[in-house]
Write an enzyme that holds these catalytic residues in place. Structure first.
Site, PDB file in Angstrom:
ATOM      1  N   PRO A 179     -16.812  13.271  -4.036  1.00 25.85           N
ATOM      2  CA  PRO A 179     -16.650  12.734  -5.389  1.00 25.85           C
ATOM      3  C   PRO A 179     -15.862  13.638  -6.335  1.00 25.85           C
ATOM      4  CG  PRO A 179     -18.871  12.303  -4.599  1.00 25.85           C
ATOM      5  CD  PRO A 179     -18.218  13.160  -3.563  1.00 25.85           C
ATOM      6  N   ILE A 210     -14.177   7.701   2.688  1.00 28.42           N
ATOM      7  CA  ILE A 210     -13.991   8.096   4.083  1.00 28.42           C
ATOM      8  C   ILE A 210     -13.603   6.885   4.926  1.00 28.42           C
ATOM      9  CG2 ILE A 210     -15.033   9.195   6.087  1.00 28.42           C
ATOM     10  CD1 ILE A 210     -14.661  10.991   3.552  1.00 28.42           C
ATOM     11  N   GLY A 291      -0.586  15.387  10.547  1.00 26.88           N
ATOM     12  CA  GLY A 291      -0.552  14.297  11.518  1.00 26.88           C
ATOM     13  C   GLY A 291      -0.843  12.957  10.866  1.00 26.88           C
ATOM     14  N   ALA A 292      -1.808  12.954   9.949  1.00 24.33           N
ATOM     15  CA  ALA A 292      -2.163  11.717   9.235  1.00 24.33           C
ATOM     16  C   ALA A 292      -1.016  11.246   8.352  1.00 24.33           C
ATOM     17  CB  ALA A 292      -3.420  11.945   8.405  1.00 24.33           C
ATOM     18  N   ARG A 318      13.718 -21.877   2.332  1.00 21.79           N
ATOM     19  CA  ARG A 318      13.554 -22.372   0.963  1.00 21.79           C
ATOM     20  C   ARG A 318      14.899 -22.833   0.392  1.00 21.79           C
ATOM     21  NH1 ARG A 318      10.498 -24.799  -2.852  1.00 21.79           N
ATOM     22  NH2 ARG A 318      10.666 -23.811  -4.920  1.00 21.79           N
ATOM     23  N   GLN A 409       8.951 -10.951  -4.354  1.00 26.22           N
ATOM     24  CA  GLN A 409       9.834 -11.532  -5.380  1.00 26.22           C
ATOM     25  C   GLN A 409      10.686 -12.661  -4.802  1.00 26.22           C
ATOM     26  OE1 GLN A 409       9.650 -10.611  -8.500  1.00 26.22           O
ATOM     27  NE2 GLN A 409      11.376 -11.718  -9.387  1.00 26.22           N
ATOM     28  N   GLY A 412       8.987 -15.823  -4.691  1.00 26.94           N
ATOM     29  CA  GLY A 412       8.717 -16.450  -5.978  1.00 26.94           C
ATOM     30  C   GLY A 412       7.230 -16.674  -6.188  1.00 26.94           C
ATOM     31  N   GLU A 436      -4.042  10.264   2.013  1.00 33.13           N
ATOM     32  CA  GLU A 436      -3.490  11.382   2.798  1.00 33.13           C
ATOM     33  C   GLU A 436      -2.486  12.191   1.977  1.00 33.13           C
ATOM     34  OE1 GLU A 436      -5.302  11.803   5.070  1.00 33.13           O
ATOM     35  OE2 GLU A 436      -6.004   9.820   5.642  1.00 33.13           O
ATOM     36  N   THR A 438      -1.040  12.032  -2.276  1.00 35.61           N
ATOM     37  CA  THR A 438      -0.191  11.168  -3.084  1.00 35.61           C
ATOM     38  C   THR A 438       1.278  11.584  -2.978  1.00 35.61           C
ATOM     39  OG1 THR A 438      -0.405  12.579  -5.032  1.00 35.61           O
ATOM     40  CG2 THR A 438      -2.064  10.836  -4.751  1.00 35.61           C
TER      41      THR A 438
END
Length: 554
Positions: A179, A210, A291-292, A318, A409, A412, A436, A438
């Site tokens: 936390p 986790i 690795g992650a 479309r 986008q 639409g 992992e 930012t």
């Protein structure tokens, strides 16, 4: 029937054109493995066929089963009841299929029932799985835990835990975050207390956010040295889940619903020390996290690949104003940009992974032989991989998010409805530039390589390996590299440290653009299509790099 490997020729491009013979020979101990294991390759061609066969099998499972289950997994999600976590029905089917296909211990040694594949092949697999269902990657990709035990654990731990992972008999988790200790892991407070009576460590504390915290076997970062408050007091432990590991709840997330994210309490959980005391964060977790980060980069690439395909198919179908919307230049340009960036992402990630592979193999060889020439090779690739890894996560997760944004986008208003797959892809990819580490932490990890000058040495060497026929583009790349070099020297003289830090993300973005351009120019020697993509990337992205340079100077 869909095959998520066979229908993506860009993955196969690297297997068919890159000379991986030295790398594969190192992994196979000059093909001595075949003397011990009948299923080991006899030579390079045999090894490459094994890789392609495994990717093909996974591609079929991904296209026919995992992708078909993805919407139901997203709808049902993981469930929490009476202290226990249950995977969605589709997730359970997916995991069972991967187990039956023998695709669990991809990078683990054959000694422990693994496949002994290079990280490059494993990353290709992660991309394929993520394209089918981004949430499943968070379970499939946790094979890194077995690799960490293989790298730093005792022989007994390797036999017990690595074998369980490779056979698909156990799920894994890396239990780090608390936390009050997210990005700042040196603040971890979970305690590892020595039990004299039982001659073992016992864990006490709370962990949060986790991934797959309900796993059978987990690696846990805990404070083993009483009275410490920094990284030196932290050690790595392996646990088997029992009644002392209590799951408080699972998070209600925006995306990746098939992957349970748990809050956990330890109440005297029996734990085994992995490696040396005090090395938990400063060595073992950093290896695990790198690795992650590679895995999350591949996850972003896979999700973005699927988003592009969904957008392309929708744009063809479309019709507005009497024609398919793909024929409108603005829509066509968005799709062309996505395709170009996917090529760029793959060039950066796969070259990063090759550097990681060489780093791993030379590190092990140096530890075994003490050979100084091997030590130099290890140091070279260790520095290169140490830079390219955060650069990959920085670039692929941010650009992957942009691709999914643009793909929605193009859909639409319909893309905003749950009836279309793109809304799930858009939600699933959002986490990739957060967990992992930012994007901002990737800047912190990468910037030193640039400001130290090592980046320019490595890139100048890499430019020499580019397609010589593209002289104009090579010269443009050299010029931009020199502009960045001059800018870095200019910023070193800046006395305002806040100003220098303010522009660090810009410096890393410029370096990413140059690095990718070099890798794409290297690829250009293999096909005319790659020449065109490299030219377009330089045309589209170099002006942005120059703008960033000018902005910093002003």
């Amino acid at each position: 029937m869909a095959n998520y490997y066979d229908d993506n020729k860009d993955i196969e491009f690297y297997l068919n054109n890159y000379d991986l013979s030295e790398l594969v020979s190192l992994y196979e101990n000059n093909y001595e493995e075949v003397k011990k294991y009948d299923f080991a390759p006899e030579n390079y061609n045999d090894a490459m066929e094994n890789y392609k066969l495994s990717l093909n099998i996974l591609g079929k499972i991904a296209g026919d089963i995992i992708a078909e289950n993805a919407d139901s997994v997203d709808e049902e999600g993981a469930k929490f009841e009476n202290g226990e976590v249950t995977y969605a029905k589709g997730t359970r089917i997916n995991l069972d299929m991967l187990k039956k296909a023998g695709l669990n211990g991809v990078t683990l040694p054959r000694e422990y029932f693994g496949l002994n594949f290079p990280t490059l092949i494993y990353v290709m697999m992660i991309e394929i799985v993520s394209r089918a269902d981004g949430s499943l990657m968070n379970l499939f990709g946790l094979q890194d835990i077995g690799e960490t035990i293989n790298d730093f654990g005792s022989e007994e731990q390797k036999k017990k835990y690595c074998s369980a992972f490779a056979k698909g008999e156990a799920t894994g988790a890396m239990i780090l975050t608390e936390p009050d200790a997210g990005s700042d892991l040196q603040s971890v407070r979970t305690k590892a207390v020595w039990d004299e009576k039982e001659s073992c460590f016992r864990l006490y504390g709370v962990k949060r956010f986790i991934t797959n915290g309900n796993a059978d076997i987990s690696l846990v970062l805990a404070r083993s040295e009483e009275g410490t408050t920094d990284a030196r007091g932290l050690s790595m432990f392996v646990i088997e889940r029992d009644e002392t590991v209590q799951i408080r709840r699972i998070e209600d997330k925006l995306g990746i619903h098939g992957s349970p994210t748990c809050e956990i309490e330890f109440h005297g959980t029996k734990a085994e020390l992995v490696g040396k005391r005090g090395y938990g964060l400063i060595k073992y977790v950093m290896t695990l996290m790198n690795g992650a980060r590679i895995g999350v980069s591949a996850q972003a690439l896979g999700i973005a690949e699927e988003a592009y395909r969904e957008a392309y198919a929708y744009a063809e179908e479309r019709e507005q104003f009497g024609k398919s919307i793909i024929n409108f230049p603005m829509v066509r340009r968005m799709l062309d940009d996505m395709k170009m960036e996917l090529d760029a992402m793959r060039a950066l990630l796969y070259n990063t992974t090759i550097a990681v592979d060489y780093k791993k193999i030379y590190e092990k060889k140096y530890e075994a032989t003490g050979d100084k020439s091997i030590r130099k090779l290890y140091q070279y690739y260790n520095k290169l991989a140490g830079f390219l890894t955060p650069l990959s996560k920085f670039y692929l997760t941010e650009v992957g998010n942009k691709i999914c944004y643009d793909a929605l986008q193009i859909h639409g208003g319909t893309g905003y409805m749950r009836d279309f797959k793109i809304q799930r892809l858009y939600r699933d990819i959002r986490i990739t530039n957060i967990y992992e580490g930012t994007t901002q932490l990737q800047v912190v990890a990468a910037i030193g390589f640039i400001t130290s000058g090592l980046y320019f040495k490595f890139m100048e060497e890499a430019i020499e390996k580019t397609e010589l026929g593209l002289v104009e583009h090579i010269n443009k790349t050299k010029d931009l590299l020199n502009e960045l070099k001059a800018l870095v020297e200019l910023l070193k003289k800046e006395e305002n440290h806040t100003k220098k830090e303010y522009y660090e993300s810009d410096l890393v973005e410029i370096a990413a653009i140059i690095t990718i351009a070099i890798f794409m120019l290297q690829n250009a020697k293999y096909s005319e299509e790659k020449v065109q993509i490299a030219e377009r990337y330089i045309h589209e992205r170099f002006p942005k790099a120059k703008y960033l340079i000018d902005r910093i100077k002003s």
